[in-house]
Write an enzyme that holds these catalytic residues in place. Structure first.
Site, PDB file in Angstrom:
ATOM      1  N   ARG A   1       0.823  -1.215   0.000  1.00  0.00           N
ATOM      2  CA  ARG A   1       0.000   0.000   0.000  1.00  0.00           C
ATOM      3  C   ARG A   1       0.855   1.262   0.000  1.00  0.00           C
ATOM      4  NH1 ARG A   1      -5.491  -1.869   3.394  1.00  0.00           N
ATOM      5  NH2 ARG A   1      -6.246  -3.051   1.600  1.00  0.00           N
TER       6      ARG A   1
ATOM      7  N   TYR B   1      -6.795   0.238  -6.989  1.00  0.00           N
ATOM      8  CA  TYR B   1      -6.174  -1.060  -6.671  1.00  0.00           C
ATOM      9  C   TYR B   1      -5.430  -1.037  -5.343  1.00  0.00           C
ATOM     10  CZ  TYR B   1      -1.849   0.133  -9.579  1.00  0.00           C
ATOM     11  OH  TYR B   1      -0.732   0.660 -10.155  1.00  0.00           O
ATOM     12  N   GLU B   2      -5.165  -2.216  -4.848  1.00  0.00           N
ATOM     13  CA  GLU B   2      -4.568  -2.384  -3.510  1.00  0.00           C
ATOM     14  C   GLU B   2      -5.482  -1.771  -2.442  1.00  0.00           C
ATOM     15  OE1 GLU B   2      -1.957  -4.387  -3.570  1.00  0.00           O
ATOM     16  OE2 GLU B   2      -2.144  -4.403  -1.395  1.00  0.00           O
ATOM     17  N   GLY B   3      -6.799  -1.834  -2.688  1.00  0.00           N
ATOM     18  CA  GLY B   3      -7.790  -1.283  -1.751  1.00  0.00           C
ATOM     19  C   GLY B   3      -8.161   0.136  -2.119  1.00  0.00           C
TER      20      GLY B   3
ATOM     21  N   GLN C   1      -9.296   1.988   2.411  1.00  0.00           N
ATOM     22  CA  GLN C   1      -8.232   2.553   3.257  1.00  0.00           C
ATOM     23  C   GLN C   1      -8.841   3.297   4.439  1.00  0.00           C
ATOM     24  OE1 GLN C   1      -5.169   1.650   2.429  1.00  0.00           O
ATOM     25  NE2 GLN C   1      -5.975   0.766   0.530  1.00  0.00           N
TER      26      GLN C   1
END
Lengths: 596, 596
Positions: A297, A441-443, A448
């Site tokens: 992240r 992407y990646e949350g 978050q």
């Protein structure tokens, strides 16, 4: 076409003068991470990124990756494969990996300016080594000795690359729903069957083999997220002795057509009884994934930063060149046909917004990376725990804010170009399109925000927030008599106090209604990001004044900090009001009544 | 692929219930603009946009316009030409043009919902008739009788289309720099020579002829913006009797490759001694252009609105369908594998932000259009003057805010899709790319802000602002006892008072330093937009409660207004702080010190 020059001076300033990385590395026992070595990494990395990667950015966008339906093979854009070979040859792949696995053993934070440069130079290309880094980290932490010997070393050397296979068509955020199955085999391996989507670097022509890390369910797995295990599935079969066999039954079914990062292969991967090996404990796959989530992240946050900086550099050059209108306060360049647009306060507003978010964001992002090193390597357990708490707190902030600011900065930069910004040949619109993936992407930003408020603040009693508030108060106390930053002390203390108060308010409300967390999360996250950035800006000014930098550099830091406090930090007022308004205005309306 | 359904009920509500267009039309003498006629326009227009234009949006993006270098010809995407033929056949081209020139004579505001639908259905296609409308208006106001006879009628019928040729490579905003020359000829025509760029609909295959309106300099022209004249240059030569000759010497040199609106032909046009006719007075070309600027800018505002609405509709449907995670307050659909994401407060935040900005923006945009009719046709001169002042004030607000909100709403809509939003097949990313042009063309947001604060507020002593403040106070006074909107009265009055105070503060500062206007302009514009929208939301709730709409509709208006006041209107706090901070933080830093 847009150009890129690595901002080495500001990178060094952030790393050495503001966050004091050199001293921290020494304290953590990284004997090789001397300033000479770090400077060489910066200089050589900049040369590689500026001369090899940056010129490939436009062609990567225009041509993209190409999928061959008959073979399932993916051809990367012209030059990408050769650039990767140079990357491997230069020893960049293993820069921050442990020496025992063939890496150079530098601290994590030492690799972060390089990461920023790669992303700025060519985000799509940068996703290939990024995914390898994630797989590498997973194998370091969870791989068995033979798995490390057979799979980890080629990853560290860059001979093979890695992927993370999480998402399926019906589940992204909610991995508890995933369906991919793992069937135990007589030889101790597992047969993996299922379809994964959005697999970055899932297929390509860089290397002979690809190491897929795949989340799947064992036959006896409990339902939901507690029944997910992690498997290693190589593209080309490899046995426990490292002997490669034929092709495994994993195949790229198609590539996604995307808004941007066309040079990054986003694959649908079909696993059809593919040979796989369990990584870590059964049913603990999600936990294994989470252990590398902080660095992944933080890395995506740096993508937002890198794109912002490249966009800013080009917009700044354009604004100095482009002649249009006279300054309202009178011609500044009467000898020219018109004044360069940088004389106009509104153009400066856009440029300074970028400068403030980029340079402040750089310090915040690098500091996050330094926390990774401290959390892993500090000799004192309490110090490790404290760093880990702050790292957990800052990770969603760095990821979400740097990417949201990436979208914002590329917006401003494009806007500086006027209509020309919309035209492909200037290269700015590509940066805006590429930036758009980073808040997804990646949350997503929303995820978050939930991680920050729901988990890091509520579940963990705000331990990380307390550390940061302590640092802010320490800075304020230390600098009360420092004329260089005196003007920032009172606003910082005000915001810190309000942060505490807002946190308590939300906590109290959430105890009565769990939806309050979701209702406040986004605004709480952005509020936190702006206050944290205010702290880093005040520290940057203090560090700048104490440094041997030029007067122009010092003026840049001082005036940008003033701009930030006067014109961007007030965004916290809107976020605070939204937080305070609670859940009611969000949850009352029936879902059926949202239509016009 | 994204879908589109015209929000006819909300369009009617905005038009009839909130701004009372029907009664205004009657008062202005538009005898034909009855509700039956207006409803038929809405229904038939919706059918055309939903079934003909909307399905062509994706193919227009994928294939785009194609330029033939050897002939200079431009082929529009498959289906575009046929759709235009249907548009002309349906009589849509001349909907709001005067009857005497072959139009249907409906009021300007009656065409605005159709405009919104066209933009939502297919923005790129919509730019062709939009440019014709601009040329039509210029000829109505400034054309000689023979020019109207020969050129205006085919434009109104849609047999020919029009363009506006302003921009040159070195000048967009600053037209005073333009170089295109007009040489008087013996027959009274002019030979036009020069290069124009960014010419929307500059070449295409819809019609046999194209009427270019071109800004150029006469030989005796004074330097700067006071030496610019307006010329009509047909693609195919036409004499004063309407006889067409051969090809004129104007040629499309190339098409721009753009971030979006690929189906819209953005041309470089080379004029090589092309036959042209002077429109209006010599050296008064810029003034002639300005007379149609209000409608052109309002029209671009509607583009932002249309794109927002299409994006919102799709994100709403997706958010109701997509199952992912459980509501934090407990499962809402325990029988399903997960809850639809619309249960999550943060998804609702994004959706309600869109709903608030779209439905409020619709009323604001339609009201702007109604002001055009009142300013032109009110029997009372004072009423015309008042409407004109308010129109001038609201035009930059509608243009800039609706397009900035278009960028924001397409952002939120895409974000609701998670990673899927980045994939082309869902069609959302196209809307985000298409929206990105709207804050640039027809004057960037920065230019709108200068127009608002520098011209409409400072130069014209805020006449338009006074009209709007009067309307707000009138509404508050009228509704003090109206329980439906009581909660909005005090905040509205607060914001109106602050608006006055901020305006005076900036005015005072600007008297001492002209840069204060540029420093405050953007934030003043956004502040104004949010307060104006608060007014329209309060009026919408009052109108909704008094209407025969469904309970769900009324709840939608009420709860969205509450959301707006609680969660979006506080953005004014940040803008007010930025305005109050003045010019210093923008202008102090030397232009050379902006680098990192």
């Amino acid at each position: 076409m847009s150009t890129y020059k690595a901002p080495l001076n500001d990178m060094r300033f952030a790393l050495y003068d503001v966050i004091g990385a050199e001293a921290v590395f020494a304290k953590l026992g990284f004997a090789d991470a001397t300033r000479d070595v770090l400077d060489a990494v910066l200089d050589e990395g900049a040369r590689f990124c500026e001369t090899v990667l940056a010129p490939l950015n436009a062609i990567g966008d225009r041509i993209g990756c190409v999928h061959d339906k008959s073979s399932g093979a993916v051809t990367t854009p012209p030059g990408f494969k050769q650039a990767y070979a140079q990357f491997v040859e230069g020893g960049w792949a293993g820069l921050v990996s442990p020496v025992e696995f063939g890496g150079q053993g530098l601290p994590h934070a030492a690799g972060v300016p390089l990461k920023e440069m790669i992303d700025a130079a060519n985000l799509a290309w940068g996703n290939f080594p990024l995914l390898s880094a994630g797989a590498t980290e997973a194998l370091i932490q969870h791989g068995q000795a033979w798995q490390q010997e057979v799979f980890l070393k080629p990853l560290v050397e860059g001979r093979w690359t890695g992927t993370m296979c999480l998402t399926e068509p019906h589940c992204g955020t909610d991995l508890g729903l995933l369906k991919t199955r793992a069937q135990p085999q007589a030889d101790g391996s597992h047969a993996i069957t299922g379809t994964k989507i959005f697999i970055t670097a899932g297929e390509h022509d860089f290397t002979d083999n690809i190491v897929h890390l795949v989340l799947a369910r064992l036959p006896d797995a409990p339902a939901g997220s507690k029944g997910i295990s992690l498997f290693l599935v190589p593209k080309v079969r490899v046995d426990r002795d490292g002997n490669t066999g034929g092709a495994n039954t994993v195949r790229c079914g198609s590539l996604e057509h995307k808004m941007g990062i066309h040079g990054s292969a986003t694959c649908v991967l079909n696993f059809d009884g593919a040979q796989g090996y369990l990584i870590g404990q059964p049913h603990k796959g999600l936990m294994a994934m989470f252990t590398m989530m902080n660095t992944a992240r933080l890395a995506v946050g740096l993508q937002g930063l890198g794109l912002s900086d490249r966009a800013y550099q080009n917009a700044l050059a354009y604004s100095r060149d482009r002649l249009q209108m006279r300054a309202l306060s009178g011609a500044k360049f009467p000898e020219k046909a018109a004044d360069p647009i940088i004389v106009h306060p509104d153009v400066r507003r856009m440029l300074l917004t970028c400068k403030a978010l980029i340079e402040g964001g750089r310090v915040m992002g690098y500091h996050g990376a330094l926390l990774v090193d401290i959390a892993h390597h500090a000799p004192d357990e309490a110090e490790r725990a404290q760093a880990d708490a702050l790292l957990g707190f800052m990770t969603p902030i760095v990821k979400a804010c740097l990417t949201e600011w990436g979208v914002e900065c590329t917006y401003h930069a494009l806007q500086c170009y006027g209509g020309h910004g919309y035209i492909a040949e200037h290269g700015i619109e590509q940066l805006a399109r590429d930036a758009r993936i980073t808040t997804l992407y990646e949350g997503t930003t929303g995820i978050q925000a939930l991680d920050l408020l729901g988990r890091k603040v509520m579940q963990l009693q705000g331990a990380g927030l307390q550390v940061l508030l302590g640092m802010i108060e320490q800075f304020c106390a230390d600098n009360e008599a420092n004329a260089a930053v005196a003007e920032f002390i009172a606003p910082l203390r005000d915001k810190a106090a309000q942060w505490t108060q807002l946190t308590m308010q939300v906590g109290k409300r959430a105890a009565a209604n769990a939806d309050e967390v979701g209702a406040a999360a986004y605004d709480y996250l952005m509020y936190s990001g702006y206050v944290a950035l205010a702290y880093w800006w005040a520290r940057s000014v203090a560090a700048s004044e104490a440094s041997a930098q030029s007067d122009a550099f010092k003026a840049g830091k001082r005036e940008t900090a003033r701009f930030y406090f006067a014109r961007l930090l007030p965004r916290t007022l809107a976020h605070a009001a939204a937080i305070e308004s609670g859940t009611q205005t969000l949850t009352t309306l029936d879902a059926a009544a949202f239509d016009a």
